[in-house]
Design an enzyme around this catalytic site. Structure first.
Site, PDB file in Angstrom:
ATOM      1  N   LYS A   1       0.814  -1.225   0.000  1.00 30.55           N
ATOM      2  CA  LYS A   1       0.000   0.000   0.000  1.00 30.55           C
ATOM      3  C   LYS A   1       0.850   1.279   0.000  1.00 30.55           C
ATOM      4  O   LYS A   1       0.432   2.293  -0.547  1.00 30.55           O
ATOM      5  CB  LYS A   1      -0.971  -0.018   1.180  1.00 30.55           C
ATOM      6  CG  LYS A   1      -2.058  -1.071   0.977  1.00 30.55           C
ATOM      7  CD  LYS A   1      -3.022  -1.175   2.130  1.00 30.55           C
ATOM      8  CE  LYS A   1      -3.918  -2.383   1.896  1.00 30.55           C
ATOM      9  NZ  LYS A   1      -4.970  -2.532   2.869  1.00 30.55           N
TER      10      LYS A   1
ATOM     11  N   ASP B   1      -9.831   1.935   2.839  1.00 33.52           N
ATOM     12  CA  ASP B   1      -9.832   1.096   4.044  1.00 33.52           C
ATOM     13  C   ASP B   1     -10.480   1.819   5.228  1.00 33.52           C
ATOM     14  O   ASP B   1     -11.238   1.204   5.989  1.00 33.52           O
ATOM     15  CB  ASP B   1      -8.399   0.714   4.439  1.00 33.52           C
ATOM     16  CG  ASP B   1      -7.840  -0.414   3.590  1.00 33.52           C
ATOM     17  OD1 ASP B   1      -8.635  -1.177   3.002  1.00 33.52           O
ATOM     18  OD2 ASP B   1      -6.600  -0.528   3.512  1.00 33.52           O
TER      19      ASP B   1
HETATM   20  P1  NAP Z   1       1.789  -4.581   6.314  1.00 32.43           P
HETATM   21  O1  NAP Z   1       1.905  -3.208   5.741  1.00 32.43           O
HETATM   22  O2  NAP Z   1       2.691  -5.650   5.833  1.00 32.43           O
HETATM   23  O3  NAP Z   1       1.978  -4.407   7.912  1.00 32.43           O
HETATM   24  C1  NAP Z   1       1.988  -5.535   8.745  1.00 32.43           C
HETATM   25  C2  NAP Z   1       1.815  -5.127  10.208  1.00 32.43           C
HETATM   26  O4  NAP Z   1       1.659  -6.330  10.986  1.00 32.43           O
HETATM   27  C3  NAP Z   1       3.005  -4.382  10.809  1.00 32.43           C
HETATM   28  O5  NAP Z   1       2.533  -3.479  11.774  1.00 32.43           O
HETATM   29  C4  NAP Z   1       3.801  -5.534  11.462  1.00 32.43           C
HETATM   30  O6  NAP Z   1       4.618  -5.116  12.542  1.00 32.43           O
HETATM   31  C5  NAP Z   1       2.669  -6.367  12.011  1.00 32.43           C
HETATM   32  N1  NAP Z   1       2.996  -7.782  12.246  1.00 32.43           N
HETATM   33  C6  NAP Z   1       3.270  -8.741  11.314  1.00 32.43           C
HETATM   34  N2  NAP Z   1       3.473  -9.929  11.915  1.00 32.43           N
HETATM   35  C7  NAP Z   1       3.320  -9.728  13.251  1.00 32.43           C
HETATM   36  C8  NAP Z   1       3.382 -10.584  14.380  1.00 32.43           C
HETATM   37  N3  NAP Z   1       3.671 -11.886  14.279  1.00 32.43           N
HETATM   38  N4  NAP Z   1       3.142 -10.049  15.606  1.00 32.43           N
HETATM   39  C9  NAP Z   1       2.852  -8.736  15.733  1.00 32.43           C
HETATM   40  N5  NAP Z   1       2.787  -7.865  14.691  1.00 32.43           N
HETATM   41  C10 NAP Z   1       3.008  -8.362  13.463  1.00 32.43           C
HETATM   42  O7  NAP Z   1       0.320  -5.159   6.135  1.00 32.43           O
HETATM   43  P2  NAP Z   1      -1.050  -4.306   6.035  1.00 32.43           P
HETATM   44  O8  NAP Z   1      -1.298  -3.904   4.640  1.00 32.43           O
HETATM   45  O9  NAP Z   1      -0.983  -3.247   7.076  1.00 32.43           O
HETATM   46  O10 NAP Z   1      -2.153  -5.404   6.409  1.00 32.43           O
HETATM   47  C11 NAP Z   1      -2.323  -5.861   7.750  1.00 32.43           C
HETATM   48  C12 NAP Z   1      -3.472  -6.863   7.806  1.00 32.43           C
HETATM   49  O11 NAP Z   1      -4.741  -6.221   7.642  1.00 32.43           O
HETATM   50  C13 NAP Z   1      -3.390  -7.915   6.706  1.00 32.43           C
HETATM   51  O12 NAP Z   1      -3.575  -9.193   7.297  1.00 32.43           O
HETATM   52  C14 NAP Z   1      -4.519  -7.563   5.767  1.00 32.43           C
HETATM   53  O13 NAP Z   1      -5.050  -8.708   5.126  1.00 32.43           O
HETATM   54  C15 NAP Z   1      -5.526  -6.937   6.707  1.00 32.43           C
HETATM   55  N6  NAP Z   1      -6.439  -5.974   6.034  1.00 32.43           N
HETATM   56  C16 NAP Z   1      -7.770  -6.245   5.956  1.00 32.43           C
HETATM   57  C17 NAP Z   1      -8.621  -5.334   5.336  1.00 32.43           C
HETATM   58  C18 NAP Z   1     -10.098  -5.586   5.236  1.00 32.43           C
HETATM   59  O14 NAP Z   1     -10.739  -4.971   4.414  1.00 32.43           O
HETATM   60  N7  NAP Z   1     -10.657  -6.456   6.057  1.00 32.43           N
HETATM   61  C19 NAP Z   1      -8.111  -4.162   4.785  1.00 32.43           C
HETATM   62  C20 NAP Z   1      -6.757  -3.916   4.896  1.00 32.43           C
HETATM   63  C21 NAP Z   1      -5.926  -4.826   5.512  1.00 32.43           C
HETATM   64  P3  NAP Z   1       6.136  -4.597  12.281  1.00 32.43           P
HETATM   65  O15 NAP Z   1       6.027  -3.157  11.872  1.00 32.43           O
HETATM   66  O16 NAP Z   1       6.783  -4.766  13.601  1.00 32.43           O
HETATM   67  O17 NAP Z   1       6.726  -5.482  11.200  1.00 32.43           O
END
Ligand code: NAP
Length: 270
Positions: A66, A102
């Site tokens: 993103k 979002d």
């Molecule tokens: P991203 O940019 O890759 O960010 C990932 C986040 O998760 C970071 O804050 C990371 O922390 C944290 N993280 C990853 N593994 C972890 C663990 N084992 N323990 C604790 N923290 C952890 O991903 P994103 O785009 O923000 O998406 C995040 C999630 O939201 C995804 O699973 C996505 O599918 C979901 N989502 C859903 C919707 C919906 O419409 N329902 C919309 C958007 C996103 P660090 O900074 O420490 O690496």
């Protein structure tokens, strides 16, 4: 020939966006085709360019791209500029328009579908990646009283909080439990690997809503931890997914589908 759209991510096989957009197309009579595109971690821009060159009209963008989508856009909606993240790109004749749906999707799911007010509430947002960045402006717009961003890598949470200022604050996971919240949102991708961020009982106010942005079984680790910590209302992110998709559909097609029957259909199909 239908107009072509896709969701780009890595991983992307779990995405239910194609089924949602197919339902929107049937409902509105819009002639579109919507597929999944797996982009290599170092090949987001290339994947998007190839899709556009092959006649694609726009894409949704999911993790971890993103931020890259935001930088790739040549014009931005105000909410995407505030978020510094884009989940929707529309290919216009003169460039690429970027938006972030979002935030409105989450706020609409919480306040309309779940009937939980956000105005005046204390909100904990766990995670500081693209999804968390995307929803901060909308949560502030909904009038939350306090918004604390907690992230495994505390510096990322601090940087995100600094960009917005009060009432947004940041902390690391070790500080959780000192302050209760009315709404606790998991915006990490931990659920994709069967894990959950820590959630001590002290963080959960009586009657709190725990919300995981991931959906289905992937939301279980966090929602189970939230239940153990005392949360009485639990929700996964399927409603947000449908609501953000409707907002993207509006950006692309100029028409907002009715989300209620599509969400009900997806829940029934589980
Ligand atoms: P991203 O940019 O890759 O960010 C990932 C986040 O998760 C970071 O804050 C990371 O922390 C944290 N993280 C990853 N593994 C972890 C663990 N084992 N323990 C604790 N923290 C952890 O991903 P994103 O785009 O923000 O998406 C995040 C999630 O939201 C995804 O699973 C996505 O599918 C979901 N989502 C859903 C919707 C919906 O419409 N329902 C919309 C958007 C996103 P660090 O900074 O420490 O690496």
């Amino acid at each position: 020939m239908p107009d072509r759209y896709a969701v780009v991510g890595n991983p992307v096989a779990h995405s239910r966006s194609p089924a949602i957009h197919a339902a929107f197309a049937r409902q509105t009579g819009e002639d579109i085709e919507y597929t999944r595109l797996l982009a290599p971690l170092d090949g987001f821009a290339r994947t998007v360019a190839e899709f556009r060159d092959a006649g694609g009209k726009g894409v949704n963008v999911t993790l971890p791209f993103k931020g890259e989508a935001f930088r790739l856009a040549t014009t931005l909606a105000a909410r995407a500029r505030l978020a510094e993240a884009a989940n929707t790109l529309r290919f216009d004749p003169d460039g690429v328009y970027g938006d972030n749906t979002d935030g409105p999707g989450l706020v609409r799911d919480v306040t309309v579908n779940l009937g939980v007010a956000l105005a005046g509430r204390r909100v904990l947002l766990i995670g500081a990646g693209g999804a968390a960045s995307g929803v901060v402006p909308a949560l502030l717009g909904a009038g939350v009283a306090r918004l604390v961003i907690a992230n495994r890598t505390e510096d990322r949470a601090a940087a995100l909080a600094r960009r917005h200022g009060a009432p947004v604050a940041a902390c690391g996971f070790d500080a959780l439990g000192d302050e209760p919240f009315d709404v606790l949102i998991n915006a990490t991708s931990a659920g994709l690997s069967g894990a959950a961020p820590p959630l001590p009982a002290g963080a959960v106010a009586p009657g709190a809503l725990a919300y995981d942005m991931v959906y289905g079984p992937l939301a279980e680790p966090f929602l189970a931890a939230a239940r153990r910590a005392g949360a009485t209302r639990l929700a996964d992110g399927l409603g947000m997914l449908v609501e953000q998709a409707a907002e993207s559909f509006l950006v692309w097609r100029g028409i907002r589908p009715d989300t209620a029957p599509v969400l009900a259909g997806l829940r029934a199909a589980r």
